[in-house]
Design an enzyme around this catalytic site. Structure first.
Site, PDB file in Angstrom:
ATOM      1  N   PHE B  42      -7.145 -35.807  86.089  1.00  0.00           N
ATOM      2  CA  PHE B  42      -6.921 -34.424  86.530  1.00  0.00           C
ATOM      3  C   PHE B  42      -7.305 -34.296  87.991  1.00  0.00           C
ATOM      4  CE2 PHE B  42      -6.070 -32.486  82.396  1.00  0.00           C
ATOM      5  CZ  PHE B  42      -6.565 -33.460  81.536  1.00  0.00           C
ATOM      6  N   VAL B  80     -11.775 -36.138  85.220  1.00  0.00           N
ATOM      7  CA  VAL B  80     -11.641 -35.075  86.208  1.00  0.00           C
ATOM      8  C   VAL B  80     -12.156 -35.594  87.548  1.00  0.00           C
ATOM      9  CG1 VAL B  80     -12.426 -32.760  86.835  1.00  0.00           C
ATOM     10  CG2 VAL B  80     -11.935 -33.297  84.447  1.00  0.00           C
ATOM     11  N   CYS B  81     -11.366 -35.428  88.597  1.00  0.00           N
ATOM     12  CA  CYS B  81     -11.780 -35.917  89.923  1.00  0.00           C
ATOM     13  C   CYS B  81     -13.010 -35.174  90.418  1.00  0.00           C
ATOM     14  CB  CYS B  81     -10.653 -35.736  90.932  1.00  0.00           C
ATOM     15  SG  CYS B  81     -11.197 -35.987  92.634  1.00  0.00           S
ATOM     16  N   VAL B  82     -14.032 -35.917  90.795  1.00  0.00           N
ATOM     17  CA  VAL B  82     -15.304 -35.288  91.180  1.00  0.00           C
ATOM     18  C   VAL B  82     -15.170 -34.434  92.431  1.00  0.00           C
ATOM     19  CG1 VAL B  82     -16.124 -37.359  92.412  1.00  0.00           C
ATOM     20  CG2 VAL B  82     -17.765 -35.673  91.618  1.00  0.00           C
ATOM     21  N   ALA B  85     -13.217 -31.385  91.651  1.00  0.00           N
ATOM     22  CA  ALA B  85     -13.962 -30.568  90.692  1.00  0.00           C
ATOM     23  C   ALA B  85     -15.098 -29.811  91.373  1.00  0.00           C
ATOM     24  CB  ALA B  85     -14.522 -31.445  89.576  1.00  0.00           C
TER      25      ALA B  85
END
Lengths: 144, 133
Positions: B42, B80-82, B85
């Site tokens: 994501f 989820v991409c840090v 995010a």
């Protein structure tokens, strides 16, 4: 056709194309595309960047974002040569449609280790037809 | 047709865009056909799928729940991409602690990690399929 299981990372080189189609500011796409390119450079894949539609504005020189309170990240494109990201294709038609020429873009160069570290331009202006052929050669295309 | 290893990237935000719904239908169909989903990554506004605090109307689908349940059923790797995010307030417990925030909101079945996970999916999968605009 299924690839063999195994320690693929490092042993496989794929052609990655990042397609940049939007203006640098107004949406986050250009910045978050650049962030992927910077991280992706560490994976030693064949990396190509394409700039078309309003994406050509990402490379324009003299960007000044002071009045909109957004970080100007355009200098980062000039650093990509140090990460072996040296193939920037800019679509001629997109430049022309926006009244831009190569002179309106930043000078982005890299040092060619195969040619006595001679400094060479990273940006190449190509036609829409040529860009289509470049796209057809890729393994992975990420469009932002 | 023999089974294919697929990587999936979702860049479109939930509810605003259909991307995360279409990707969900695609992943479900691919699994039913016996294909392998290496990872679902994501990025951009797609990271907003990964908060458990959304409360959509009861007569509509719940995109996060759909993904969490599918992940549990099929042991999917939802990442989820840090960086994306953090910008958008999606945090797990560790990250909330590190950033001094008073709560986390990552949904069950999701984990937060770096963009390298997306690149790896592009390298390892036979096909990387992107859902976004």
């Amino acid at each position: 056709m299924v690839m063999d299981e195994g320690p693929l990372e490092g042993s496989v080189t794929k052609r990655f194309l990042y397609v940049n189609r939007r203006a640098p500011y107004g949406t986050i796409y250009a910045l978050e595309s650049l962030e992927v390119v910077l991280i992706g450079a560490a994976f030693e894949q064949e990396v190509t960047l394409a700039f078309l539609d309003d994406g050509v504005f990402q490379l324009t020189k003299g960007q000044d974002t002071g009045a909109i309170g957004v970080k100007n990240f355009s200098p980062a494109y000039r650093a990509l040569g140090d990460y072996d990201v040296t193939n920037f294709y800019v679509e001629a038609e997109s430049l022309g449609e926006r009244g831009l020429t190569l002179d309106d873009l930043q000078q982005i160069t890299y040092e060619d280790e195969d040619d006595d570290w001679k400094e060479k331009p990273s940006i190449r202006v190509v036609s829409r037809r040529e860009l289509a052929a470049i796209m057809a050669e890729q393994d992975v295309i990420l469009s932002f | 047709m023999s089974a294919v290893k697929l990587g999936v990237v979702i860049t479109g935000g939930p509810y605003t865009r259909q991307a995360s719904d279409t990707a969900y239908q695609f992943v479900k169909a691919a699994l039913e056909k016996g294909h392998e989903i290496f990872r679902v990554f994501f990025y951009n506004d797609g990271v907003n799928v990964g908060t458990r605090l959304t409360v959509p109307p009861q007569d509509d689908r719940n995109i996060q729940k759909n993904w969490s349940e599918l992940a549990e059923r099929h042991k999917l790797d939802l990442v989820v991409c840090v960086a994306a995010a953090q910008r958008r307030g999606i945090l797990d417990k560790d990250e909330a602690g590190r950033q001094g925030k008073d709560g986390d909101n990552i949904a069950p079945g999701f984990r937060i990690s770096g963009l390298g996970q997306m690149i790896e999916a592009g390298i390892v999968a036979d096909r990387l399929v992107i859902f976004g605009d």
